[in-house]
Design an enzyme around this catalytic site. Structure first.
Site, short mmCIF file in Angstrom:
data_model
loop_
_atom_site.label_atom_id
_atom_site.label_comp_id
_atom_site.label_asym_id
_atom_site.label_seq_id
_atom_site.Cartn_x
_atom_site.Cartn_y
_atom_site.Cartn_z
N HIS A 1 -5.43 3.68 5.96
CA HIS A 1 -4.99 4.94 6.55
C HIS A 1 -6.14 5.50 7.37
O HIS A 1 -7.19 5.84 6.83
CB HIS A 1 -4.62 5.91 5.40
CG HIS A 1 -4.03 7.21 5.86
ND1 HIS A 1 -3.52 8.13 4.99
CD2 HIS A 1 -3.86 7.73 7.09
CE1 HIS A 1 -3.06 9.18 5.65
NE2 HIS A 1 -3.27 8.96 6.94
N ARG B 1 -11.87 10.86 6.49
CA ARG B 1 -12.57 11.09 5.22
C ARG B 1 -12.91 9.80 4.49
O ARG B 1 -13.77 9.78 3.63
CB ARG B 1 -11.77 12.02 4.31
CG ARG B 1 -10.53 11.40 3.74
CD ARG B 1 -9.93 12.29 2.68
NE ARG B 1 -9.36 13.51 3.24
CZ ARG B 1 -8.37 14.20 2.66
NH1 ARG B 1 -7.88 13.78 1.53
NH2 ARG B 1 -7.89 15.28 3.22
N HIS B 2 -12.24 8.70 4.82
CA HIS B 2 -12.63 7.42 4.22
C HIS B 2 -12.75 6.33 5.28
O HIS B 2 -13.86 5.94 5.64
CB HIS B 2 -11.73 7.02 3.04
CG HIS B 2 -10.28 7.33 3.18
ND1 HIS B 2 -9.52 6.90 4.23
CD2 HIS B 2 -9.43 8.03 2.38
CE1 HIS B 2 -8.29 7.29 4.08
NE2 HIS B 2 -8.18 8.00 2.98
N GLU C 1 -1.61 3.08 8.31
CA GLU C 1 -0.96 4.38 8.17
C GLU C 1 -1.65 5.36 9.11
O GLU C 1 -2.88 5.35 9.23
CB GLU C 1 -1.10 4.89 6.74
CG GLU C 1 -0.47 3.99 5.71
CD GLU C 1 -0.86 4.41 4.30
OE1 GLU C 1 -1.51 5.45 4.13
OE2 GLU C 1 -0.52 3.69 3.38
N THR D 1 -1.67 11.91 0.52
CA THR D 1 -0.43 12.21 1.24
C THR D 1 0.62 12.76 0.29
O THR D 1 1.01 12.10 -0.66
CB THR D 1 0.10 10.92 1.90
OG1 THR D 1 -0.98 10.26 2.53
CG2 THR D 1 1.18 11.23 2.92
N HIS E 1 3.12 4.95 -3.28
CA HIS E 1 2.44 6.19 -3.64
C HIS E 1 2.49 6.44 -5.15
O HIS E 1 3.57 6.61 -5.71
CB HIS E 1 2.98 7.42 -2.91
CG HIS E 1 1.97 8.54 -2.91
ND1 HIS E 1 1.04 8.69 -1.92
CD2 HIS E 1 1.73 9.48 -3.81
CE1 HIS E 1 0.26 9.71 -2.22
NE2 HIS E 1 0.67 10.22 -3.36
N GLY E 2 1.33 6.43 -5.73
CA GLY E 2 1.22 6.73 -7.16
C GLY E 2 1.67 5.61 -8.08
O GLY E 2 1.79 5.82 -9.29
N1 PXP Z 1 1.85 4.24 0.98
C1 PXP Z 1 1.49 5.31 1.75
C2 PXP Z 1 2.30 5.59 2.97
C3 PXP Z 1 0.40 6.11 1.41
O1 PXP Z 1 0.09 7.18 2.17
C4 PXP Z 1 -0.36 5.78 0.27
C5 PXP Z 1 -1.56 6.61 -0.08
O2 PXP Z 1 -2.54 6.42 0.87
C6 PXP Z 1 0.01 4.65 -0.47
C7 PXP Z 1 1.14 3.91 -0.10
C8 PXP Z 1 -0.76 4.19 -1.67
O3 PXP Z 1 -0.75 5.18 -2.65
P1 PXP Z 1 -1.66 5.02 -3.94
O4 PXP Z 1 -3.08 5.04 -3.49
O5 PXP Z 1 -1.29 6.20 -4.77
O6 PXP Z 1 -1.30 3.71 -4.58
#
Ligand code: PXP
Length: 261
Positions: A43, A49-50, A70, A101, A214-215
Site C-alpha cells: 500500500h 508512513r511505511h 493498494e 484502512t 483485512h484483519g
Molecule cells: N486488503 C486491503 C485492501 C488492505 O487495505 C489491507 C490492509 O492494508 C489488507 C488487505 C491486509 O489487512 P491486514 O494487514 O489486516 O491483514
C-alpha cells in the site's frame, strides 16, 4: 484453489520505527515466493508512513510474483502507480488519521474520481480492484464502473470474531464498543459470514473476480476460505506478526496450509 497475497507493508512499519534501512521489504519478495504464496501486496499511502516510492519502485521491478498495489483515488498517487505498472491496483479509501484502512471505498460519494482512476489505470494496462464493503449495490456499481476485481472488506467479520474470542475489552475493537452477550456476538458473526458469502456470490455472478481481506488471521480465516466464490485473500498484519517468532517463510506456509486444506 484460493490464492494468497501477502501484504508486506508491516515490514516497512518496523523499519520506519527507527527510520533506517532495515528490515528491507524487498528481502521478503523471494521468501514469500519460496513459501508458495501467489502475490505481493503493498500500500503506497499518501503519507508514506511505511512503503516509500523507492520501495514501491524496487518491489515492482524485482518481485518474482505479481504485485498488487493498494492506493487511494488521489490523482498524484494514481499517476505514480501508472508509472510503476504493477500487475494490479486496488483502490482503497484513505484517511490520514486512521491506524489502518477502515471501511471500504465509498464509490457512490466518489464515483467520478473512482471512474477516472479506473480508466487511467486501464489505459496503462493495469487491472483494477475496488476495496469495498460487502454490499450488493456497491458491487453492482463496481461492475458498472468497469472494475475487474472487488476485494471485500472483512474487517467487520474480524472485529466480531475478536470480540467473541479474545479477552480484550470490546472497546479495543473499532466497530462496536458495546459489551454484547456472547450469543448475540455469535449471531452477528454468522450474519457477517452470510453477508460476505452473498456479496461474493453476487460479484461472481456479474463476472467480477473476488478477493477479500483485512484483519484475517490464523484463527479467523477458516470461514472466509469456505466461501467458494472468493478466489484470493490479501493478508498482512497477522503473517508479519507471526514471522517475528517463526520466520517469514514458515509464517506464510502456515497460512497457506489453512487456505489449502
Ligand atoms: N486488503 C486491503 C485492501 C488492505 O487495505 C489491507 C490492509 O492494508 C489488507 C488487505 C491486509 O489487512 P491486514 O494487514 O489486516 O491483514
Amino acid at each position: 484453489m484460493i490464492k494468497l497475497g501477502v501484504n508486506i507493508d508491516h515490514i516497512a512499519v518496523l523499519r520506519e520505527a527507527r527510520k533506517i534501512n532495515d528490515p528491507d521489504p524487498v528481502e521478503a519478495l523471494g521468501i514469500v515466493k519460496r513459501a508458495g504464496a501467489d502475490q505481493i501486496t503493498i500500500h503506497l499511502r499518501e503519507d508514506r508512513r511505511h512503503i516509500h516510492d523507492e520501495d514501491a519502485r524496487r518491489i515492482v521491478e524485482l518481485s518474482p510474483l505479481p504485485v498488487n498495489m493498494e492506493c487511494s483515488i488521489d490523482e498524484d498517487i494514481v499517476d505514480i502507480v501508472c508509472r510503476l505498472k504493477p500487475h494490479r491496483a486496488t483502490l482503497v479509501p484513505e484517511r490520514r488519521e486512521e491506524v489502518t484502512t477502515e471501511g471500504g471505498l465509498d464509490i457512490f460519494k466518489y464515483e467520478e474520481r473512482t471512474l477516472a482512476a479506473i480508466e487511467k489505470l486501464h489505459a496503462h494496462e493495469i487491472e483494477v480492484s475496488l476495496f469495498i464493503d460487502p454490499d450488493l449495490e456497491i458491487i453492482s456499481r463496481s461492475d458498472a464502473l468497469g472494475a475487474d476485481w472487488v476485494e471485500l472488506h472483512t474487517g467487520s467479520y474480524a472485529n466480531i470474531y475478536a470480540m467473541l474470542h479474545s479477552n480484550l475489552p470490546h472497546s479495543h475493537h473499532s466497530i462496536e464498543s458495546l459489551e454484547l452477550p456472547r450469543h448475540t456476538l455469535r449471531t452477528k458473526l454468522d450474519e457477517s459470514v452470510e453477508t460476505l458469502k452473498g456479496a461474493a456470490d453476487h460479484a461472481a455472478s456479474l463476472g467480477l473476480e473476488v478477493a477479500a481481506g483485512h484483519g484475517l488471521n490464523y484463527q479467523n480465516v477458516h470461514a472466509i476460505v469456505d466461501i467458494e466464490a472468493i478466489g484470493e485473500l490479501n493478508i498482512g498484519q497477522s503473517i508479519v506478526a507471526r514471522s517475528v517468532f517463526t520466520g517469514l517463510e514458515e509464517a506464510v506456509r502456515e497460512m497457506l496450509k489453512l487456505l489449502r486444506r
